[in-house]
Design an enzyme around this catalytic site. Structure first.
Site, PDB file in Angstrom:
ATOM      1  N   GLY A  46     -64.281  74.452   8.802  1.00 17.39           N
ATOM      2  CA  GLY A  46     -64.866  74.582   7.414  1.00 17.39           C
ATOM      3  C   GLY A  46     -66.254  74.836   7.614  1.00 17.39           C
ATOM      4  N   GLN A  51     -75.020  74.406   5.036  1.00 18.06           N
ATOM      5  CA  GLN A  51     -75.268  74.218   6.593  1.00 18.06           C
ATOM      6  C   GLN A  51     -75.800  75.537   7.161  1.00 18.06           C
ATOM      7  OE1 GLN A  51     -70.816  72.967   6.764  1.00 18.06           O
ATOM      8  NE2 GLN A  51     -71.878  72.074   8.379  1.00 18.06           N
ATOM      9  N   CYS A  88     -68.291  67.109  11.780  1.00 17.29           N
ATOM     10  CA  CYS A  88     -69.013  68.005  11.075  1.00 17.29           C
ATOM     11  C   CYS A  88     -69.830  68.885  12.022  1.00 17.29           C
ATOM     12  CB  CYS A  88     -69.856  67.317  10.242  1.00 17.29           C
ATOM     13  SG  CYS A  88     -70.733  68.542   8.967  1.00 17.29           S
ATOM     14  N   LEU A  89     -69.736  70.258  11.758  1.00 13.60           N
ATOM     15  CA  LEU A  89     -70.509  71.202  12.645  1.00 13.60           C
ATOM     16  C   LEU A  89     -71.946  71.047  12.380  1.00 13.60           C
ATOM     17  CD1 LEU A  89     -68.916  74.622  11.844  1.00 13.60           C
ATOM     18  CD2 LEU A  89     -68.486  73.125  14.099  1.00 13.60           C
ATOM     19  N   HIS A 130     -64.762  67.514   1.970  1.00 11.28           N
ATOM     20  CA  HIS A 130     -65.754  67.341   3.029  1.00 11.28           C
ATOM     21  C   HIS A 130     -66.684  68.539   2.580  1.00 11.28           C
ATOM     22  CE1 HIS A 130     -67.456  66.952   7.143  1.00 11.28           C
ATOM     23  NE2 HIS A 130     -67.972  68.262   6.855  1.00 11.28           N
ATOM     24  N   GLU A 131     -66.094  69.686   2.397  1.00  4.50           N
ATOM     25  CA  GLU A 131     -67.012  70.800   2.121  1.00  4.50           C
ATOM     26  C   GLU A 131     -67.751  70.717   0.720  1.00  4.50           C
ATOM     27  OE1 GLU A 131     -67.853  72.395   4.719  1.00  4.50           O
ATOM     28  OE2 GLU A 131     -66.255  71.648   6.081  1.00  4.50           O
ATOM     29  N   HIS A 134     -70.802  68.600   0.798  1.00 11.68           N
ATOM     30  CA  HIS A 134     -71.956  69.420   1.390  1.00 11.68           C
ATOM     31  C   HIS A 134     -72.715  69.995   0.098  1.00 11.68           C
ATOM     32  CE1 HIS A 134     -72.059  69.196   5.630  1.00 11.68           C
ATOM     33  NE2 HIS A 134     -70.520  69.551   5.925  1.00 11.68           N
TER      34      HIS A 134
END
Ligand code: ZN
Length: 146
Positions: A46, A51, A88-89, A130-131, A134
């Site tokens: 995701g 991000q 997480c990226l 999660h997304e 963000h």
């Protein structure tokens, strides 16, 4: 294919609240394309627009079951909860246990401006939460239980 740079924790942009997308124009569809490319290139499941430095409510997800594109996503139903390990990226090389709902229903717009509702369980529910976090400047590290 266009890759965008993924911002890492400590970058103030990741802590800002994203704006609602009012008009789905070419800029937004290009952003969706680039975000998907960037997510796949980074082996993520995701990616949220902040991000890649864009403060708009846009998310892409693929847990291995196909690409999901969400514009202005909102969680409209949740059920149950469970703990699992999350990463997480934007927080490379780390992970932690986070409590998330077991099942989540999301309402959003797709790239054609149509309202869609998608339900997810387990990993997909986790990815939605999660997304969408963000988009409000929330990172999973804020929610680690151990
Ligand atoms: Zn993340």
């Amino acid at each position: 294919m266009a890759l965008r740079q993924i911002l890492e924790i400590g970058e103030p942009t990741l802590r800002k609240k994203c704006k609602v997308v009012k008009e789905i124009n070419e800029k937004i569809t290009q952003l969706l394309d680039d975000m998907a490319d960037t997510m796949y290139d980074a082996d993520g499941v995701g990616l949220a627009a902040p991000q890649v430095g864009i403060l708009k409510r846009v998310v892409v997800i693929d847990i291995g079951e196909g690409l999901i594109e969400l514009i202005n996503p909102e969680i409209i139903e949740t059920e149950g909860e469970y703990v699992d390990n999350e990463g997480c990226l934007s927080v490379p090389g780390e992970s932690g246990d986070v409590i998330r709902p077991y099942r989540v229903k999301v309402r959003a717009q797709n790239r054609f401006g149509e309202t869609i509702e998608i339900e997810g369980e387990e990993l997909l529910a986790r990815a939605f939460c999660h997304e969408i976090d963000h988009l409000d400047g929330i990172l999973y590290v804020d929610k680690i239980v151990k």
